[in-house]
Scaffold this motif. Structure first.
Motif, PDB file in Angstrom:
ATOM      1  N   GLN A 404       1.244 -10.986  16.612  1.00 30.00           N
ATOM      2  CA  GLN A 404       2.522 -10.639  15.993  1.00 30.00           C
ATOM      3  C   GLN A 404       2.921  -9.222  16.378  1.00 30.00           C
ATOM      4  O   GLN A 404       2.098  -8.304  16.362  1.00 30.00           O
ATOM      5  CB  GLN A 404       2.418 -10.747  14.472  1.00 30.00           C
ATOM      6  N   PRO A 405       4.180  -9.009  16.721  1.00 31.46           N
ATOM      7  CA  PRO A 405       4.610  -7.668  17.130  1.00 31.46           C
ATOM      8  C   PRO A 405       4.522  -6.655  15.993  1.00 31.46           C
ATOM      9  O   PRO A 405       4.829  -6.961  14.831  1.00 31.46           O
ATOM     10  CB  PRO A 405       6.073  -7.877  17.548  1.00 31.46           C
ATOM     11  N   GLY A 406       4.096  -5.435  16.322  1.00 33.66           N
ATOM     12  CA  GLY A 406       4.112  -4.330  15.381  1.00 33.66           C
ATOM     13  C   GLY A 406       3.259  -4.540  14.146  1.00 33.66           C
ATOM     14  O   GLY A 406       3.596  -4.045  13.073  1.00 33.66           O
ATOM     15  N   LYS A 407       2.138  -5.242  14.284  1.00 29.68           N
ATOM     16  CA  LYS A 407       1.269  -5.532  13.139  1.00 29.68           C
ATOM     17  C   LYS A 407      -0.122  -4.948  13.356  1.00 29.68           C
ATOM     18  O   LYS A 407      -0.585  -4.809  14.481  1.00 29.68           O
ATOM     19  CB  LYS A 407       1.152  -7.045  12.928  1.00 29.68           C
ATOM     20  N   PRO A 408      -0.833  -4.604  12.254  1.00 29.66           N
ATOM     21  CA  PRO A 408      -2.198  -4.087  12.387  1.00 29.66           C
ATOM     22  C   PRO A 408      -3.206  -5.224  12.547  1.00 29.66           C
ATOM     23  O   PRO A 408      -3.081  -6.284  11.925  1.00 29.66           O
ATOM     24  CB  PRO A 408      -2.409  -3.351  11.063  1.00 29.66           C
ATOM     25  N   TYR A 409      -4.194  -4.968  13.386  1.00 28.76           N
ATOM     26  CA  TYR A 409      -5.264  -5.939  13.613  1.00 28.76           C
ATOM     27  C   TYR A 409      -6.601  -5.210  13.696  1.00 28.76           C
ATOM     28  O   TYR A 409      -6.656  -3.992  13.859  1.00 28.76           O
ATOM     29  CB  TYR A 409      -5.028  -6.723  14.908  1.00 28.76           C
ATOM     30  N   VAL A 410      -7.672  -6.006  13.608  1.00 32.01           N
ATOM     31  CA  VAL A 410      -9.031  -5.479  13.676  1.00 32.01           C
ATOM     32  C   VAL A 410      -9.813  -6.278  14.713  1.00 32.01           C
ATOM     33  O   VAL A 410      -9.781  -7.519  14.713  1.00 32.01           O
ATOM     34  CB  VAL A 410      -9.746  -5.578  12.307  1.00 32.01           C
ATOM     35  N   LEU A 411     -10.493  -5.578  15.615  1.00 33.39           N
ATOM     36  CA  LEU A 411     -11.469  -6.204  16.495  1.00 33.39           C
ATOM     37  C   LEU A 411     -12.810  -6.110  15.786  1.00 33.39           C
ATOM     38  O   LEU A 411     -13.213  -5.022  15.341  1.00 33.39           O
ATOM     39  CB  LEU A 411     -11.523  -5.475  17.839  1.00 33.39           C
ATOM     40  N   ALA A 412     -13.502  -7.239  15.666  1.00 28.93           N
ATOM     41  CA  ALA A 412     -14.705  -7.261  14.827  1.00 28.93           C
ATOM     42  C   ALA A 412     -15.757  -8.212  15.395  1.00 28.93           C
ATOM     43  O   ALA A 412     -15.472  -9.053  16.252  1.00 28.93           O
ATOM     44  CB  ALA A 412     -14.342  -7.680  13.400  1.00 28.93           C
ATOM     45  N   PHE A 413     -16.996  -8.060  14.881  1.00 28.90           N
ATOM     46  CA  PHE A 413     -18.057  -9.024  15.106  1.00 28.90           C
ATOM     47  C   PHE A 413     -18.024 -10.051  13.984  1.00 28.90           C
ATOM     48  O   PHE A 413     -17.837  -9.711  12.809  1.00 28.90           O
ATOM     49  CB  PHE A 413     -19.439  -8.354  15.085  1.00 28.90           C
ATOM     50  N   ALA A 414     -18.220 -11.324  14.344  1.00 29.13           N
ATOM     51  CA  ALA A 414     -18.358 -12.387  13.347  1.00 29.13           C
ATOM     52  C   ALA A 414     -19.753 -12.987  13.450  1.00 29.13           C
ATOM     53  O   ALA A 414     -20.369 -12.990  14.530  1.00 29.13           O
ATOM     54  CB  ALA A 414     -17.312 -13.468  13.569  1.00 29.13           C
ATOM     55  N   ASN A 415     -20.254 -13.505  12.327  1.00 30.03           N
ATOM     56  CA  ASN A 415     -21.590 -14.105  12.303  1.00 30.03           C
ATOM     57  C   ASN A 415     -21.620 -15.513  12.883  1.00 30.03           C
ATOM     58  O   ASN A 415     -22.686 -16.020  13.213  1.00 30.03           O
ATOM     59  CB  ASN A 415     -22.105 -14.155  10.863  1.00 30.03           C
ATOM     60  N   ALA A 416     -20.438 -16.155  12.990  1.00 30.51           N
ATOM     61  CA  ALA A 416     -20.378 -17.530  13.473  1.00 30.51           C
ATOM     62  C   ALA A 416     -19.293 -17.654  14.529  1.00 30.51           C
ATOM     63  O   ALA A 416     -18.329 -16.890  14.557  1.00 30.51           O
ATOM     64  CB  ALA A 416     -20.108 -18.488  12.304  1.00 30.51           C
ATOM     65  N   ALA A 417     -19.439 -18.652  15.388  1.00 29.87           N
ATOM     66  CA  ALA A 417     -18.498 -18.838  16.489  1.00 29.87           C
ATOM     67  C   ALA A 417     -17.092 -19.134  15.999  1.00 29.87           C
ATOM     68  O   ALA A 417     -16.112 -18.815  16.686  1.00 29.87           O
ATOM     69  CB  ALA A 417     -18.987 -19.951  17.408  1.00 29.87           C
ATOM     70  N   ASP A 418     -16.970 -19.761  14.816  1.00 30.97           N
ATOM     71  CA  ASP A 418     -15.638 -20.084  14.296  1.00 30.97           C
ATOM     72  C   ASP A 418     -14.996 -18.924  13.544  1.00 30.97           C
ATOM     73  O   ASP A 418     -13.901 -19.055  13.002  1.00 30.97           O
ATOM     74  CB  ASP A 418     -15.699 -21.323  13.404  1.00 30.97           C
ATOM     75  N   GLY A 419     -15.686 -17.771  13.503  1.00 32.40           N
ATOM     76  CA  GLY A 419     -15.133 -16.593  12.849  1.00 32.40           C
ATOM     77  C   GLY A 419     -15.335 -16.554  11.353  1.00 32.40           C
ATOM     78  O   GLY A 419     -14.811 -15.658  10.686  1.00 32.40           O
ATOM     79  N   SER A 420     -16.082 -17.474  10.816  1.00 30.42           N
ATOM     80  CA  SER A 420     -16.298 -17.510   9.363  1.00 30.42           C
ATOM     81  C   SER A 420     -17.358 -16.491   8.954  1.00 30.42           C
ATOM     82  O   SER A 420     -18.094 -15.957   9.788  1.00 30.42           O
ATOM     83  CB  SER A 420     -16.740 -18.909   8.949  1.00 30.42           C
TER      84      SER A 420
END
Length: 479
Positions: A404-420
Motif C-alpha cells: 500500500q502506498p505511503g504506509k508503514p511496514y515491518v520486515l521481520a522473522f517469523a517462526n513458521a513459513a505461513d507467517g503465523s
C-alpha cells in the motif's frame, strides 16, 4: 585549400586524440564515435563491498576491483580510514580520472584510470550522491544530497572553490554537451534547477512530478533532459533550452532508477532501469514511444553506453553483475559478475592507452557471494531480496513492491513459513507513493533463514504496522 574526406577524418581524430568524449553521453552528437576496444573500461561503484569494479568491454570480463573500504561489520566501528557506501561515479573528459562518491564517508575519491590508484580524496558535506566533471574538465560538481548545495571542486587541486545553492537534497548534476548549463534535480524537493555553469546562477526551474529524483541525463544533441522519479515510478522529459518546458511525463514503473541516452544507427533512445520489474525500458526521444522492454536481472540501477552506442551496460544492484545490452538488437549478450550492490556506473573510452590496465586490481573474492530470496503475497505481489555476504554477517536488501502506498511496514522473522506466531522485527520502513521501497538490514540472516546456525529456522516476512504495533503479515518468504 580543399581538404579530402580522408584528411578531414584524420584532422578529427587528431583533435580528439587523448580526449575520451564520444558522440554518446556526456559528449556531444558532433563528437566522433569511439568503437569498443581493449583500451576502454566500464566501472561500477559497489555499495556493499565498498569497491569499484573494473570491466574490459572488449571481452566483457571482470579485470578486478579497486578496494576503497572494508565490508561490514568492520565499518561499524569509528571509520578512521577507508570509505563507506561507495555509490556514485563520474569520469573526466580525457578519460584519465574517475571521481567516486562514498555516501557514508562523505568523500570523493579521485582514481587514476591507468594505475587504478587513488590519487586524492576530498571530503565534502553530508551524504554526497554523484560527482560529474564539467565538459571542459576543469571542475567537478558534487551534489551534496544531505544538504542544499552543490560543492564545486577544482579538478586540478581537488579543493572546493564554490558552492551552488539549490533546493534541499540535490540528487545529481548533468551538463549540457556544450557546458553552458548544469541541470540539477532534487531528491527531497519537487524542483529541478538549471544553472548557468559560468556564472553559477539559477536561470531556470522545472517542477518535478514528485520530490525524489535520483538521476538525470542530457541528450547528446543538446535538445532534451530526461530525469527519473523513483518514488512515483515516472520519468520526465524537458526542453534543454529556455524556457525549459516539460515535454513529457512517462509512467515507467515502481523503483524507476536511472536513465541514459544512446545514439546508434536506428536513432536516439532513452534507456530506463525499472527496479521492481527487473527490466530496462527503451523509449524513442522524438516520439516518446516505448520501443521495447528488456529483462536484465535483479534490481537494475545505473547504466551507461559504450563510446559508439553499440552497447549499454546495466548494473544489477541485487544481482552483483552488469548486464551488457546490444542496443541494435536490444537483447542481453552477456552478464559479468562484479562487486556487491552496484549503484552508479560509467563507461570510459580509451581509459587505458598503455599496458593491460590490471595494475593494483584485486580479485573479487568474497564479494562474489550473494543469495537470492523472494517474498510473495496475495494477488501475485512479490518483493525480491538479496543477502550480500560480508563474512560473519550479511547485508540484506529488499526491493519491496506491491504494498500500500505511503504506509508503514515491518520486515521481520517469523517462526513458521505461513507467517503465523510471534514476529521478531528486523527493521521498519515506509512505502513510497508507488507502494514500493528499498529496505536494508544487517546480521547473520542467511544462517537463520537457512537454519544452518544451530538454531531453529525462521522465515522472512513483511507485516503492516510498526515494531510497536505489528499488524497482519502481507508477504512471506517463498521456499
Amino acid at each position: 585549400m580543399t581538404l579530402t574526406a580522408r584528411a578531414i577524418a584524420a584532422l578529427v581524430l587528431s583533435l580528439s586524440a587523448g580526449h575520451a568524449l564520444a558522440d554518446q553521453v556526456p559528449g556531444a552528437a558532433a563528437a566522433p564515435a569511439i568503437p569498443i576496444s581493449s583500451q576502454d573500461r566500464f566501472y561500477s561503484a559497489d555499495q556493499f563491498s565498498n569497491t569499484v569494479s573494473v570491466v574490459d568491454p572488449s571481452t566483457n570480463g571482470l579485470l578486478g576491483v579497486i578496494s576503497l573500504g572494508e565490508p561490514t561489520p568492520a565499518n561499524l566501528s569509528p571509520l578512521y580510514k577507508g570509505q563507506l557506501l561507495v555509490h556514485g561515479i563520474g569520469a573526466a573528459p580525457d578519460g584519465k580520472t574517475i571521481a567516486v562518491v562514498s555516501i557514508g564517508s562523505n568523500s570523493v575519491s579521485f582514481i587514476d584510470t591507468a594505475s587504478n590508484t587513488v590519487k586524492h580524496t576530498t571530503y565534502v558535506g553530508r551524504s554526497p550522491h554523484e560527482a560529474f566533471f564539467t565538459p571542459d574538465g576543469r571542475e567537478v560538481w558534487v551534489t551534496v544530497r544531505g544538504e542544499a548545495y552543490v560543492s564545486v571542486l577544482d579538478a586540478a587541486t581537488y579543493q572546493e572553490t564554490a558552492r551552488v545553492e539549490t533546493p534541499n537534497g540535490p540528487g545529481m548534476t548533468i551538463f549540457s554537451p556544450d557546458g553552458r548549463y548544469a541541470y540539477i534535480c532534487s531528491s527531497f524537493s519537487p524542483e529541478t534547477v538549471v544553472v548557468e555553469t559560468a556564472t553559477r546562477q539559477i536561470v531556470g526551474r522545472v517542477a518535478q512530478a514528485s520530490p525524489f529524483c535520483p538521476d538525470i541525463a542530457a541528450t547528446p544533441d543538446g535538445s532534451q533532459v530526461w530525469m527519473t522519479l523513483k518514488d512515483v515510478g515516472k520519468t520526465m522529459v524537458f526542453n534543454a533550452r529556455p524556457p525549459f518546458a516539460v515535454l513529457q511525463t512517462l509512467d515507467t514503473g515502481p523503483l524507476t532508477n536511472h536513465v541514459n541516452i544512446v545514439r546508434n544507427a536506428a536513432g536516439q533512445f532513452a534507456y530506463v532501469t525499472v527496479g521492481t520489474e527487473n527490466r530496462v525500458k527503451v523509449y524513442r526521444t522524438d516520439t516518446f514511444t516505448l520501443v521495447t522492454e528488456i529483462e536484465v536481472g535483479s534490481l537494475p540501477h545505473g547504466l551507461w553506453p559504450s563510446g559508439d552506442g553499440s552497447r549499454i551496460y546495466v548494473g544489477l544492484e541485487n544481482g552483483d553483475g552488469v548486464a551488457v545490452i546490444d542496443t541494435l538488437a536490444n537483447r542481453v549478450i552477456a552478464t559479468v559478475p562484479i562487486g556487491q550492490g552496484p549503484q552508479g556506473v560509467t563507461y570510459v573510452p580509451r581509459a587505458v592507452t598503455q599496458g593491460d590496465g590490471r595494475a593494483n586490481l584485486t580479485p573479487l573474492g568474497a564479494a562474489r557471494a550473494s543469495h537470492q530470496l523472494v517474498l510473495t503475497g496475495e494477488g501475485d505481489t512479490r518483493s525480491q531480496a538479496t543477502l550480500f555476504e560480508q563474512g560473519q554477517v550479511q547485508m540484506l536488501q529488499i526491493a519491496a513492491a506491491g504494498l500500500q502506498p505511503g504506509k508503514p511496514y515491518v520486515l521481520a522473522f517469523a517462526n513458521a513459513a505461513d507467517g503465523s506466531g510471534t514476529l521478531e522485527p528486523l527493521t521498519k520502513f515506509m512505502t513510497n507513493p508507488a507502494g514500493s521501497a528499498v529496505v536494508n538490514a544487517v546480521g547473520p540472516i542467511r544462517q537463520v533463514v537457512a537454519a544452518d546456525a544451530g538454531a531453529p529456522r525462521r522465515w522472512l516476512v513483511i507485516a503492516s504496522g510498526t515494531p510497536e504495533a505489528i499488524g497482519a503479515v502481507v508477504q512471506r518468504q517463498s521456499e
